[in-house]
Design a protein around this motif. Structure first.
Motif, PDB file in Angstrom:
ATOM      1  N   TYR A   1      32.061  -2.745  -2.095  1.00 47.08           N
ATOM      2  CA  TYR A   1      31.835  -3.818  -3.052  1.00 47.08           C
ATOM      3  C   TYR A   1      30.369  -3.837  -3.446  1.00 47.08           C
ATOM      4  O   TYR A   1      29.482  -4.022  -2.608  1.00 47.08           O
TER       5      TYR A   1
ATOM      6  N   GLY B   1      28.989  -6.839  -8.766  1.00 49.16           N
ATOM      7  CA  GLY B   1      30.312  -7.114  -9.324  1.00 49.16           C
ATOM      8  C   GLY B   1      31.200  -5.917  -9.552  1.00 49.16           C
ATOM      9  O   GLY B   1      31.974  -5.910 -10.515  1.00 49.16           O
ATOM     10  N   GLY B   2      31.159  -4.898  -8.706  1.00 46.14           N
ATOM     11  CA  GLY B   2      32.030  -3.740  -8.869  1.00 46.14           C
ATOM     12  C   GLY B   2      32.743  -3.402  -7.571  1.00 46.14           C
ATOM     13  O   GLY B   2      32.174  -3.542  -6.483  1.00 46.14           O
ATOM     14  N   TRP B   3      34.001  -2.943  -7.672  1.00 42.89           N
ATOM     15  CA  TRP B   3      34.811  -2.586  -6.513  1.00 42.89           C
ATOM     16  C   TRP B   3      35.211  -1.123  -6.585  1.00 42.89           C
ATOM     17  O   TRP B   3      35.607  -0.627  -7.646  1.00 42.89           O
TER      18      TRP B   3
ATOM     19  N   GLY C   1      35.591  -3.770 -11.997  1.00 37.49           N
ATOM     20  CA  GLY C   1      34.423  -4.637 -11.898  1.00 37.49           C
ATOM     21  C   GLY C   1      33.929  -5.057 -13.263  1.00 37.49           C
ATOM     22  O   GLY C   1      34.504  -4.710 -14.303  1.00 37.49           O
ATOM     23  N   LYS C   2      32.865  -5.808 -13.263  1.00 34.19           N
ATOM     24  CA  LYS C   2      32.277  -6.295 -14.504  1.00 34.19           C
ATOM     25  C   LYS C   2      31.778  -5.121 -15.357  1.00 34.19           C
ATOM     26  O   LYS C   2      31.082  -4.247 -14.862  1.00 34.19           O
TER      27      LYS C   2
ATOM     28  N   ASN D   1      26.483  -2.850 -12.595  1.00 36.59           N
ATOM     29  CA  ASN D   1      26.885  -2.358 -11.285  1.00 36.59           C
ATOM     30  C   ASN D   1      27.062  -0.851 -11.362  1.00 36.59           C
ATOM     31  O   ASN D   1      27.210  -0.277 -12.438  1.00 36.59           O
TER      32      ASN D   1
ATOM     33  N   SER E   1      30.999   0.950 -12.214  1.00 41.16           N
ATOM     34  CA  SER E   1      31.624   0.887 -13.542  1.00 41.16           C
ATOM     35  C   SER E   1      31.384   2.161 -14.340  1.00 41.16           C
ATOM     36  O   SER E   1      32.101   2.431 -15.303  1.00 41.16           O
TER      37      SER E   1
END
Length: 624
Positions: free
Chosen positions: A568, A572-574, A599-600, A605, A608
């Motif tokens: 993570y 904001g990215g997974w 994610g965003k 991030n 992405s």
């Protein structure tokens, strides 16, 4: 026969000499093993790689242009501009210069066909490991690796290239590799090994693996990574074991006392290898040509390094120092060297354009300022300042073409870009990667906790890895020739544990991790370039931080193993990777992994950048 082919054959012959020809002479312990493997990665979304021509989101779009920032929505407006430039007027919507139909308003139409792919990867791999134990002190080993890509991937720019590089004559990434567009053959390992009591030495082509952080390399400084085969999509728990670029060198270690060991190496520098253009995992937009400045620049330099390791009861300590050329490199604008008129309206401008970073490419170049800013943000660059660097760093050629520095104005940048895209019909950018020198200093400590028997803290291992790189050189968000120079700190804090949840199951392996970098992200890009948008303006981020959790649980019979690796990004990215391994016997193994990236989508991030690569991958391996 090309010189690279001769080198490869010589390497194969030398490995045979090491592990085969010695056997009849000494009659001592020769072993051979290996595997054949087929690997397939199936896409699980309809998103194409935007870095390839067939995945460009602007394909087939009529993007309005505003040359010089003017409204050219009518024939009269266009004729007024042409008259002011002392150029012929339009007649019945036909250009008197080219004789072709003119669109009003002018548009950056990208006449490229988008494609839809079902696969990211389909390869077959053969690996043969040979070892010879010559006597009590001497041994030799070699690994021959061959990989063939079946090329189910569709792109439109022609001739998908999966392996061939610019580094050596035979297309290989190292001296002991031969690579074509569809296959590669190499010797990732070919060494002579010597052991005498507390002393150990290994001479030859080898990979050096330091550090143990999942997803993230802190202490793992000696070798770069080869990302051609599967980017970073292999199982996270494998810790890049198939990715490190081998190099010719000497590695030695000495056990000074039962507690302390010293180790050092000298190794020929080999760069990290990026995925190739038009390949499924390409990470550099295909509207730009990358020139690798390795041959004739850094192909004769060597890295050196050493570490000291100690074990004081439950406390383990490690200290490293590495003097190397950065294998990831730094990228900047470079002259195109292509003598092609920048526009049909500017005959004779080709010689000047060749001294700039651009060439006219009406088929596959960038077509509009919107496309320019979109891709600048996606690769963590500043679209306005990248234009300014292209202008300022290549004077007087750019000035001769009337290009100018737009300061910090997105509107002026858009107007200037659209002017040249309108004149040219499309521009291809040229960039170069060089490999700056740097020093890395690091330390790590691990401690084995003694909790009460059966508790979670029994035999829990805590580890911290920390490195410091002074004056590290990064790609500047502007692609300036001067690069970006910053000190960088990198940290991984890790806890790991073998834990038995139930008497019915073997112990599970669990690892949790916090990772931090002060100046760059997971892919070693400067975080100053984060946050780019359609205007080119951005603020960057103060640091890169992420947390990860990974592990596996074997089944009671050990035939199955259930795995997971999750990262993570705190911006904001997974990156989520569940998997299962089936090993019915000692010959066959099947690995199934899914990779989900989400994610965003704000260019803030790291992950992405590869969210096009969602997939399910299966590996079927037969070992012999």
């Amino acid at each position: 026969m090309r010189s690279s082919e001769k080198r490869l054959i010589a390497g194969l012959m030398s490995s045979c000499a090491l592990v085969g020809l010695v056997v009849p002479a000494f009659g001592i312990d020769f072993t051979i093993s290996g595997f054949i493997q087929h690997q397939v990665a199936v896409k699980i979304t309809d998103q194409e790689n935007p870095n390839n021509q067939a995945g460009d989101p602007f394909n087939g779009q009529q993007v309005p242009l505003e040359p010089l920032g003017l409204d050219l929505s009518s024939v009269q407006a266009v004729n007024n501009l042409l008259t002011s430039l002392s150029l012929p007027s339009l007649n019945d919507l036909t250009s008197p210069i080219t004789g072709q139909a003119v669109t009003i308003p002018p548009t950056g139409y990208r006449n490229v066909r988008s494609t839809s792919n079902d696969f990211n990867l389909m390869v077959t791999r053969l690996e043969v490991n040979m070892q010879a134990s010559i006597d009590a002190n001497w041994s030799a080993s070699a690994t021959v690796r061959a990989i063939y890509d079946w090329n189910p991937y569709k792109d439109v720019s022609g001739g998908n290239n999966f392996y061939e590089t610019q580094f050596y004559d035979g297309g290989g990434a190292t001296p002991l590799e031969y690579a074509d567009k569809s296959f590669m053959v190499d010797l990732p390992n070919a060494t002579i090994n010597y052991t005498n009591g507390s002393f150990y030495a290994k001479l030859g082509n080898q990979q050096i693996a330091w550090g143990e952080a999942v997803f993230f390399r802190v202490m793992d400084a000696p070798n770069g990574l080869d990302l051609r085969r599967h980017l970073i999509m292999d199982p996270g728990l494998e810790e890049y074991s198939d990715k490190r670029v081998p190099g010719l060198g000497l590695r030695m270690s000495y056990q000074v006392t039962p507690e302390w060991e010293v180790e050092g190496f000298v190794q020929k520098f080999q760069p990290s290898v990026f995925p190739t253009p038009s390949s499924p995992y390409n990470i550099i937009p295909d509207q730009f040509t990358l020139h690798e400045r390795y041959r004739g620049f850094s192909d004769d330099v060597w890295n050196v390094g050493g570490r000291i390791r100690g074990q004081l009861g439950d406390l383990g300590l490690q200290f490293i120092a590495v003097s190397r050329h950065n294998p990831d490199g730094a990228i900047r604008w470079t002259r195109s060297g292509v003598n092609k008129d920048i526009s049909p309206l500017l005959p004779g401008s080709g010689a000047i354009a060749a001294e700039t970073p651009f060439e006219r490419d009406e088929a596959y170049g960038v077509k509009s300022q919107e496309e320019w800013f979109h891709y600048a943000g996606a690769v963590r660059l500043d679209g306005v300042q990248a234009l300014n660097s292209a202008v300022d760093d290549f004077q007087p050629a750019t000035g001769s073409l009337t290009a100018y520095n737009v300061g910090n104005s997105p509107s002026l940048a858009a107007a200037e870009l659209d002017t040249f895209f309108w004149l040219s019909g499309g521009l291809r950018g040229h960039i170069e990667r060089i490999f700056p020198y740097e020093n890395i200093f690091g330390a790590s400590a691990n401690y084995v906790f003694s909790g009460s028997p059966g508790s979670f803290f029994e035999q829990l291992i805590g580890r911290v890895e920390l490195t410091y790189t002074p004056n590290k050189v990064f790609t500047a968000p502007s692609l300036s020739k001067d690069f970006l120079v910053k000190d960088e700190w990198a940290l991984a804090a890790v806890v790991e544990k073998w834990y038995r949840w139930s008497e019915d199951f073997p112990a599970a392996y669990l690892v949790g991790q916090y990772i931090y970098k002060s100046a760059s992200d997971l892919f070693s890009r400067s975080i100053d370039g984060y946050g780019g948008n359609s205007t080119g303006l951005h603020g960057g981020i103060s640091s890169y931080q992420a947390v990860a959790f990974a592990g596996f649980q074997p089944s009671p019979s050990l035939e199955w193993r259930f795995e997971w690796a999750v990262l993570y990004d705190l911006q904001g990215g997974w990156y989520i990777q569940p998997g299962v391994r089936w090993k019915p016997d000692d010959k066959w193994q099947v690995d199934l992994h899914a990779t989900i990236i989400t994610g965003k989508d704000n260019n803030n991030n790291a992950v992405s950048s590869i969210d096009f690569a969602d997939e399910i991958a299966v590996r079927v391996t037969y070992q012999f």
